[in-house]
Every structure is written in structure tokens, then in C-alpha cells.
Scaffold this motif. Structure first.
Motif, PDB file in Angstrom:
ATOM      1  N   UNK A 107       0.671  -1.128  -0.289  1.00 16.13           N
ATOM      2  CA  UNK A 107       0.048  -0.003  -0.161  1.00 16.13           C
ATOM      3  C   UNK A 107       1.064   1.456  -0.244  1.00 16.13           C
ATOM      4  N   UNK A 108       1.868   1.219   0.898  1.00 14.36           N
ATOM      5  CA  UNK A 108       2.727   2.361   0.947  1.00 14.36           C
ATOM      6  C   UNK A 108       3.378   2.647  -0.303  1.00 14.36           C
ATOM      7  N   UNK A 109       3.929   1.617  -0.905  1.00 10.01           N
ATOM      8  CA  UNK A 109       4.575   1.662  -2.316  1.00 10.01           C
ATOM      9  C   UNK A 109       3.599   2.222  -3.176  1.00 10.01           C
ATOM     10  N   UNK A 110       2.555   1.439  -3.610  1.00 10.70           N
ATOM     11  CA  UNK A 110       1.651   1.818  -4.446  1.00 10.70           C
ATOM     12  C   UNK A 110       1.169   3.269  -4.526  1.00 10.70           C
ATOM     13  N   UNK A 111       0.941   3.732  -3.271  1.00  7.69           N
ATOM     14  CA  UNK A 111       0.389   5.079  -3.001  1.00  7.69           C
ATOM     15  C   UNK A 111       1.443   5.952  -3.146  1.00  7.69           C
ATOM     16  N   UNK A 112       2.656   5.737  -2.952  1.00  3.23           N
ATOM     17  CA  UNK A 112       3.709   6.827  -2.673  1.00  3.23           C
ATOM     18  C   UNK A 112       3.474   7.486  -1.496  1.00  3.23           C
ATOM     19  N   UNK A 113       2.928   6.826  -0.454  1.00  2.86           N
ATOM     20  CA  UNK A 113       2.855   7.547   0.978  1.00  2.86           C
ATOM     21  C   UNK A 113       3.954   7.539   1.610  1.00  2.86           C
ATOM     22  N   UNK A 114       4.238   8.713   2.449  1.00  6.78           N
ATOM     23  CA  UNK A 114       5.374   8.676   3.181  1.00  6.78           C
ATOM     24  C   UNK A 114       5.012   8.166   4.460  1.00  6.78           C
ATOM     25  N   UNK A 115       3.619   7.823   4.960  1.00  4.83           N
ATOM     26  CA  UNK A 115       3.277   7.288   6.229  1.00  4.83           C
ATOM     27  C   UNK A 115       1.923   6.845   5.976  1.00  4.83           C
ATOM     28  N   UNK A 116       1.433   5.792   6.809  1.00  9.39           N
ATOM     29  CA  UNK A 116       0.103   5.217   6.784  1.00  9.39           C
ATOM     30  C   UNK A 116      -0.433   5.544   8.174  1.00  9.39           C
ATOM     31  N   UNK A 117      -1.814   5.822   8.126  1.00  8.77           N
ATOM     32  CA  UNK A 117      -2.589   6.190   9.611  1.00  8.77           C
ATOM     33  C   UNK A 117      -3.654   4.989   9.386  1.00  8.77           C
ATOM     34  N   UNK A 118      -3.606   4.053  10.226  1.00  7.57           N
ATOM     35  CA  UNK A 118      -4.435   2.886  10.289  1.00  7.57           C
ATOM     36  C   UNK A 118      -5.733   2.831  10.941  1.00  7.57           C
ATOM     37  N   UNK A 119      -6.741   2.519  10.327  1.00  9.26           N
ATOM     38  CA  UNK A 119      -8.226   2.368  11.135  1.00  9.26           C
ATOM     39  C   UNK A 119      -8.603   0.577  10.882  1.00  9.26           C
ATOM     40  N   UNK A 120      -9.281   0.010  11.847  1.00 10.55           N
ATOM     41  CA  UNK A 120      -9.703  -1.090  12.090  1.00 10.55           C
ATOM     42  C   UNK A 120     -11.158  -1.362  11.423  1.00 10.55           C
ATOM     43  N   UNK A 121     -11.424  -2.296  10.827  1.00 11.12           N
ATOM     44  CA  UNK A 121     -12.721  -2.688  10.534  1.00 11.12           C
ATOM     45  C   UNK A 121     -12.819  -4.161  10.844  1.00 11.12           C
ATOM     46  N   UNK A 122     -14.240  -4.460  10.679  1.00  5.17           N
ATOM     47  CA  UNK A 122     -14.616  -6.134  10.773  1.00  5.17           C
ATOM     48  C   UNK A 122     -14.377  -6.455   9.359  1.00  5.17           C
TER      49      UNK A 122
END
Length: 167
Positions: A107-122
Motif C-alpha cells: 500500500x505504501x509503495x503503490x500510493x507513494x505515501x510517506x506514512x500510513x494512518x491505520x483504522x480497523x474494521x470488521x
């Protein structure tokens, strides 16, 4: 058929562990825990925010944010980008498994994001969201799914994945 310890350890070591070997999945399969309870436990254990099922149903995500990740990655790894801060290159990501580091790196590579902010779902809420937002792969003339996928850039397994944990 029993799996001998060396074989089991080899499978666990190469990431090929089957379903049911993880505690949470076993708990759900045995009826000790439901999918919502598993999501709550994961969010609490990793100090991440849980997005309740009713809020997941109401999520409106821009097409530009969804275009950051290939549909196959979102469906296969059950991750959905929800918001991108373009200045800081921080991507908010909804996931069912915050321990899936390989998926987070992709995800980080594909989006070219420097950081990820995670949220959890069922899982059930995530499946409904994916069915609503991410088109199924078109069928080819043979009736099988098309093998074309959006390009995923290669990632360096040694590269650090930066995950933002917010209270």
C-alpha cells in the motif's frame, strides 16, 4: 492429518500459514468470538481506532483516493484507502488486519505515501464496502477474471513501513 512441528514452523516462517492457525481466526471459527469482537480486540491490542460497521457503510471515498491502489490489492488484502493528506503524503487506510506488514508495504509503495494512518474494521463491513466501491474484475471471453492488474511498483522488503498510531 497432524502437521509435524518442523513442517509447521517452515510454513509459518515462509508466510504460508493456513487459515485457522492464528488465534483470532480460530476463536471466530470456534464461535468464541464474532468478527466484530475480533476487530475490537485487534484495534485495542494495537491501539488503533476501530471504525464501527455502521460508519463503514456510510463512508464516502473520493475516486482519486481509491485510484491510489489497484482494485486487486484492495480486494485480496482487504484494505481501503480513505483519505490522503497531499501535503504530508499521509494515507489513511482502513484494514481488517493491521499485522499484515506485506500488504501495508505494498500500500505504501503503490500510493507513494510517506506514512500510513491505520483504522480497523470488521471483515463483513469491509466486504460490503469493497463490493460497493471497488468494481469486480471484468470477465473475459472465457468467463474467467481478467488477468490485467494496475501496475504495482516493486518495494524493498528492507524498507521501513511508517505507520502512524493516533489515540
Amino acid at each position: 492429518q497432524a502437521v509435524h512441528a518442523p513442517e509447521r514452523n517452515a510454513r509459518l516462517g515462509d508466510g504460508a500459514a493456513g487459515v485457522g492457525l492464528r488465534f483470532g481466526e480460530m476463536s471466530v471459527a470456534m464461535g468464541f468470538l464474532d468478527e466484530g469482537g475480533l476487530a475490537r480486540a485487534l484495534a485495542q491490542q494495537f491501539r488503533l481506532n476501530l471504525v464501527p460497521d455502521d460508519r463503514v457503510e456510510r463512508l464516502q471515498i473520493g475516486a482519486d483516493v481509491l485510484a491510489l491502489l489497484p482494485a486487486s490489492l484492495m480486494r485480496d488484502r482487504m484494505v481501503v484507502p480513505t483519505f490522503l493528506d497531499p501535503e504530508k503524503r499521509v494515507l489513511s487506510l482502513l484494514t481488517v488486519d493491521p499485522t499484515d506488514l506485506a500488504a501495508l508495504r505494498q500500500v505504501q509503495t503503490a500510493s507513494n505515501a510517506s506514512r500510513l494512518r491505520l483504522f480497523v474494521s470488521s471483515k463483513p463491513a469491509m466486504r460490503q464496502l469493497l463490493d460497493r466501491l471497488v468494481p469486480a474484475q471484468p470477465a473475459t471471453e472465457t468467463g474467467l477474471p481478467a488477468l490485467t492488474r494496475p501496475e504495482l511498483r516493486e518495494f524493498d522488503p528492507g524498507e521501513a513501513t511508517t505507520i502512524v498510531v493516533e489515540p
